[in-house]
Design a protein around this motif. Structure first.
Motif, short mmCIF file in Angstrom:
data_model
loop_
_atom_site.label_atom_id
_atom_site.label_comp_id
_atom_site.label_asym_id
_atom_site.label_seq_id
_atom_site.Cartn_x
_atom_site.Cartn_y
_atom_site.Cartn_z
N ASN A 150 4.88 -1.61 4.85
CA ASN A 150 3.88 -1.43 3.79
C ASN A 150 3.94 -2.49 2.69
O ASN A 150 3.40 -2.30 1.61
CB ASN A 150 3.96 -0.04 3.15
CG ASN A 150 3.82 1.06 4.19
OD1 ASN A 150 3.04 0.91 5.14
ND2 ASN A 150 4.58 2.12 4.05
N GLY A 177 -6.85 -3.83 5.43
CA GLY A 177 -6.13 -2.72 6.08
C GLY A 177 -6.48 -1.42 5.39
O GLY A 177 -7.60 -1.25 4.90
N HIS A 178 -5.48 -0.52 5.32
CA HIS A 178 -5.73 0.81 4.77
C HIS A 178 -4.89 1.02 3.52
O HIS A 178 -3.73 0.63 3.48
CB HIS A 178 -5.38 1.88 5.80
CG HIS A 178 -6.07 1.64 7.11
ND1 HIS A 178 -7.42 1.84 7.26
CD2 HIS A 178 -5.62 1.17 8.30
CE1 HIS A 178 -7.77 1.52 8.50
NE2 HIS A 178 -6.70 1.11 9.15
N TRP A 207 -6.19 -9.76 2.62
CA TRP A 207 -5.45 -8.75 3.39
C TRP A 207 -6.40 -7.60 3.60
O TRP A 207 -7.00 -7.10 2.65
CB TRP A 207 -4.21 -8.30 2.63
CG TRP A 207 -3.42 -7.30 3.43
CD1 TRP A 207 -2.43 -7.57 4.32
CD2 TRP A 207 -3.57 -5.86 3.43
NE1 TRP A 207 -1.97 -6.41 4.88
CE2 TRP A 207 -2.65 -5.35 4.36
CE3 TRP A 207 -4.42 -4.98 2.76
CZ2 TRP A 207 -2.54 -3.98 4.62
CZ3 TRP A 207 -4.31 -3.62 3.02
CH2 TRP A 207 -3.37 -3.13 3.94
N ASN A 228 0.84 -1.21 0.00
CA ASN A 228 0.00 0.00 0.00
C ASN A 228 0.87 1.26 0.00
O ASN A 228 0.40 2.34 0.29
CB ASN A 228 -1.01 -0.01 1.16
CG ASN A 228 -0.34 -0.10 2.52
OD1 ASN A 228 0.87 -0.26 2.60
ND2 ASN A 228 -1.14 0.00 3.56
N PRO A 283 -4.94 4.39 1.62
CA PRO A 283 -5.47 5.72 1.27
C PRO A 283 -4.98 6.20 -0.09
O PRO A 283 -5.66 7.00 -0.74
CB PRO A 283 -4.98 6.62 2.40
CG PRO A 283 -3.88 5.86 3.09
CD PRO A 283 -4.17 4.42 2.88
N PHE A 295 3.13 -6.65 2.20
CA PHE A 295 2.51 -7.77 2.93
C PHE A 295 2.24 -8.91 1.97
O PHE A 295 1.95 -8.69 0.80
CB PHE A 295 1.16 -7.34 3.52
CG PHE A 295 1.20 -6.03 4.26
CD1 PHE A 295 1.48 -5.99 5.62
CD2 PHE A 295 0.98 -4.82 3.58
CE1 PHE A 295 1.53 -4.78 6.30
CE2 PHE A 295 1.02 -3.62 4.26
CZ PHE A 295 1.30 -3.59 5.62
C1 LIG Z 1 -0.51 0.21 4.91
O1 LIG Z 1 -1.41 -0.60 5.71
C2 LIG Z 1 -1.04 -0.73 7.05
C3 LIG Z 1 -2.02 -1.65 7.71
O2 LIG Z 1 -3.34 -1.26 7.44
C4 LIG Z 1 -1.02 0.65 7.70
O3 LIG Z 1 -0.60 0.52 9.04
C5 LIG Z 1 -0.11 1.57 6.93
O4 LIG Z 1 -0.21 2.88 7.48
C6 LIG Z 1 -0.49 1.61 5.47
N1 LIG Z 1 0.49 2.38 4.73
C7 LIG Z 1 0.16 3.43 4.00
C8 LIG Z 1 1.26 4.09 3.24
O5 LIG Z 1 -1.00 3.82 3.93
#
Ligand SMILES: *[C@@H]1O[C@H](CO)[C@@H](O)[C@H](O)[C@H]1NC(C)=O
Ligand SMILES: *[C@@H]1O[C@H](CO)[C@@H](O)[C@H](O)[C@H]1NC(C)=O
Ligand SMILES: *[C@@H]1O[C@H](CO)[C@@H](O)[C@H](O)[C@H]1NC(C)=O
Ligand SMILES: *[C@@H]1O[C@H](CO)[C@@H](O)[C@H](O)[C@H]1NC(C)=O
Ligand SMILES: *[C@@H]1O[C@H](CO)[C@@H](O)[C@H](O)[C@H]1NC(C)=O
Ligand SMILES: *[C@@H]1O[C@H](CO)[C@@H](O)[C@H](O)[C@H]1NC(C)=O
Ligand SMILES: *[C@@H]1O[C@H](CO)[C@@H](O)[C@H](O)[C@H]1NC(C)=O
Ligand SMILES: *[C@@H]1O[C@H](CO)[C@@H](O)[C@H](O)[C@H]1NC(C)=O
Ligand SMILES: *[C@@H]1O[C@H](CO)[C@@H](O)[C@H](O)[C@H]1NC(C)=O
Ligand SMILES: *[C@@H]1O[C@H](CO)[C@@H](O)[C@H](O)[C@H]1NC(C)=O
Length: 475
Positions: free
Chosen positions: A88, A104-105, A102, A72, A107, A90
């Motif tokens: 970042n 998560g986030h 998976w 991500n 953005p 996984f």
């Molecule tokens: C990627 O996902 C992880 C887990 O959700 C999160 O902690 C992390 O901040 C994310 N990285 C970005 C660049 O958004």
């Protein structure tokens, strides 16, 4: 040093290349792929979403399985296995069922790479809610089997509004119950089953795409269009109902329900009866909503393969309606809804419990002693079966005697005690006492332990289990 404008231009060209090279996945859509269909490099762009779930499912068995790596961080455009563990990056963990997610986030979006794709087809889905691929904890539900048929239900959905009549117009459903209107857009369940001994079942991933693709002579794949429609068995909710023929006798089958093509329930087993089993299935009776089993009654006129409300004689249904109508009339002499005879239950609960009990008595259930003990659990107690001779009078107040001997699977005593508990004392409803003769007419000690007044603690805790054992008729 390059002029700033050129740097920007180069970046956008590189960006364009990156975008060209990796295919964009769309939120809340599933794509099906295999080694030959992968982009080169085998990378996908994941759309941005504060919450995201990337899920994968293998669609066939194979020697080596692909692995899925997700980043991500948009600066890592081709995450590889070596990068897993970096911030970042996984790996999408694949379970033994062939499904992984998976969650998560992302953005700013992200990238998904496939490593070692080989020839195994697979699906990828991206969702901003629950993973699109999942193993559900729900189970399909077995009605009953004959020698070559099975009646199965999907897990429940859409609970109905409870019927809550109120004083002074306390109205109970008529004996010939009519259902509320079913949900207008029910979930898309399909059903898959195959003999438990089938070799493909052992190796296949337990994924929607793998199970739905099975089309051998012993694979059964049934969608909503092949179903017998929606059915409201009980207050648990509506279910899809399937009556399927063409099965083999004395065979243990494994069945899954598949939601939206991608979410798979845990499996259940069921066993078909031997070739000499003669009782037809009775189902889809609005006035006996949970009756869905083999009954000692003459076969329905062809082309029907089972009885439903349209094939049962009035000689059978009229006495049932009369008994239930009279019971309801007596019950309503109580000022239901104004006075309470219990803190826990109402006249409506009483009628519901009585209807279920009456149906289990009017429609006795046929079964047989297990002909195939291979694979059957040894510890399993024997079911409440009694031999019923064709020469003796019927067990049912309204069925004629059956033309041949059969084994009756007795109603669970708890179906009787539920009425005792839900109805006012003046109705005079009594169940036999467990320690004396109750086991002549009921299955005793399976759900409750059989001591008077004690709930729970029985040998099995249930009338039937997910491995295909059925111990008594819950009605
Ligand atoms: C990627 O996902 C992880 C887990 O959700 C999160 O902690 C992390 O901040 C994310 N990285 C970005 C660049 O958004
Ligand atoms: C993301 O998930 C968190 C909890 O997991 C929830 O509180 C939040 O509302 C979600 N955001 C969106 C946009 O769905
Ligand atoms: C997603 O994966 C995690 C383990 O990685 C698992 O515990 C969870 O049950 C999965 N979610 C679904 C809906 O399958
Ligand atoms: C009593 O309730 C029934 C069912 O809810 C309804 O059909 C009937 O019109 C009601 N009668 C009166 C007098 O309110
Ligand atoms: C029971 O109700 C159904 C539909 O409401 C009707 O078609 C059927 O004739 C009724 N049966 C009897 C015996 O009254
Ligand atoms: C239900 O799902 C199956 C499997 O994904 C699909 O083939 C079928 O078209 C769907 N039916 C409806 C009505 O959406
Ligand atoms: C119903 O019962 C009557 C009288 O016992 C009998 O004459 C009739 O044949 C029966 N009908 C069916 C369909 O069994
Ligand atoms: C139902 O009640 C009516 C009228 O009281 C009576 O004639 C009939 O015998 C009763 N039927 C049953 C099955 O109890
Ligand atoms: C069906 O087969 C499964 C797997 O071998 C086994 O666990 C189960 O007990 C069998 N069911 C019956 C009723 O024999
Ligand atoms: C029924 O219960 C009686 C008394 O507990 C017992 O002696 C008898 O063996 C039981 N019969 C069966 C078939 O379980």
């Amino acid at each position: 040093m390059l002029p700033l404008t050129l740097v920007c231009l180069l970046q956008s060209i590189i960006g364009a290349f990156a975008q060209q090279a990796s295919r964009q996945l769309v939120l809340n859509q599933v794509v099906r792929l295999n080694g030959a269909l992968l982009p080169n490099p085998p990378t996908f762009t994941i759309p941005s979403s504060p919450n995201i779930s990337v899920s994968v499912a293998l669609c066939s068995a194979g020697i080596s399985t692909p692995r899925f790596i997700f980043s991500n961080d948009t600066s890592i455009t081709q995450p590889s296995l070596n990068d897993v563990g970096q911030p970042n990056v996984f790996e999408v963990p694949l379970g033994s069922d062939g499904i992984g997610n998976w969650t998560g986030h992302a953005p700013d979006g992200g990238f998904l790479t496939v490593s070692g794709a080989g020839q195994i087809p697979f699906e990828v889905g991206v969702s901003d809610q629950e993973p699109l691929h999942a193993t559900l904890d729900d189970l399909p539900f077995l009605g009953d089997t004959t020698s070559n048929q099975v009646l199965l239900f999907s897990p429940p959905f859409s609970r109905p509004e409870p019927n809550s009549p109120a004083y002074p117009n306390y109205t109970l459903p008529s004996a010939n119950l009519s259902f509320p209107v079913g949900p207008s857009s029910p979930p898309n369940y399909t059903l898959y089953f195959t003999p438990t001994s089938s070799s493909s079942l052992l190796s296949l991933p337990r994924t929607g795409c793998a199970l739905r693709a099975q089309n051998g002579p012993n694979d059964f794949n049934e969608g909503p269009a092949e179903s017998d429609g929606l059915w409201l068995r009980d207050e648990g909710g509506w279910r899809w109902q399937w009556l399927v023929g063409g099965l083999s006798p004395s065979t243990n089958y494994t069945a899954f329900a598949i939601l939206d093509g991608t979410k798979v329930t845990k499996p259940i087993n069921f066993v078909t009866k031997s070739g000499s089993f003669e009782c037809p299935i009775v189902h889809s009776l609005p006035y006996c909503p949970s009756t869905a089993y083999a009954v000692p009654i003459a076969a329905p006129p062809s082309p029907a393969i089972a009885h439903d409300a349209s094939t049962l004689s009035e000689n059978i249904t009229n006495p049932l309606f009369e008994i239930l109508t009279n019971f309801t009339t007596s019950l309503l002499t109580f000022p239901c809804g104004r006075d309470a005879y219990s803190q826990l239950v109402s006249c409506n609960d009483c009628q519901t419990a009585y209807r279920k009990w009456l149906c289990s008595v009017v429609f006795p259930r046929c079964s047989e002693t297990s002909s195939d003990t291979s694979g059957g659990s040894v510890a399993s107690p024997s079911p409440a079966l009694v031999v019923q001779r064709s020469s003796s009078s019927s067990r049912s107040p309204s069925l004629p005697a059956f033309s041949s001997d059969y084994m009756a699977l007795l109603p669970c005593l708890e179906t009787c005690t539920a009425v005792d508990r839900a109805c006012p004392v003046f109705m005079g409803f009594k169940c036999p006492v467990p320690k004396f003769t109750a086991n002549k007419t009921y299955g005793v000690g399976f759900i409750d332990d059989g001591s008077e007044g004690i709930q729970g603690g029985g040998k099995t805790g249930a009338a039937q289990d997910e491995w295909g054992n059925v111990w008594c008729n819950a009605g």
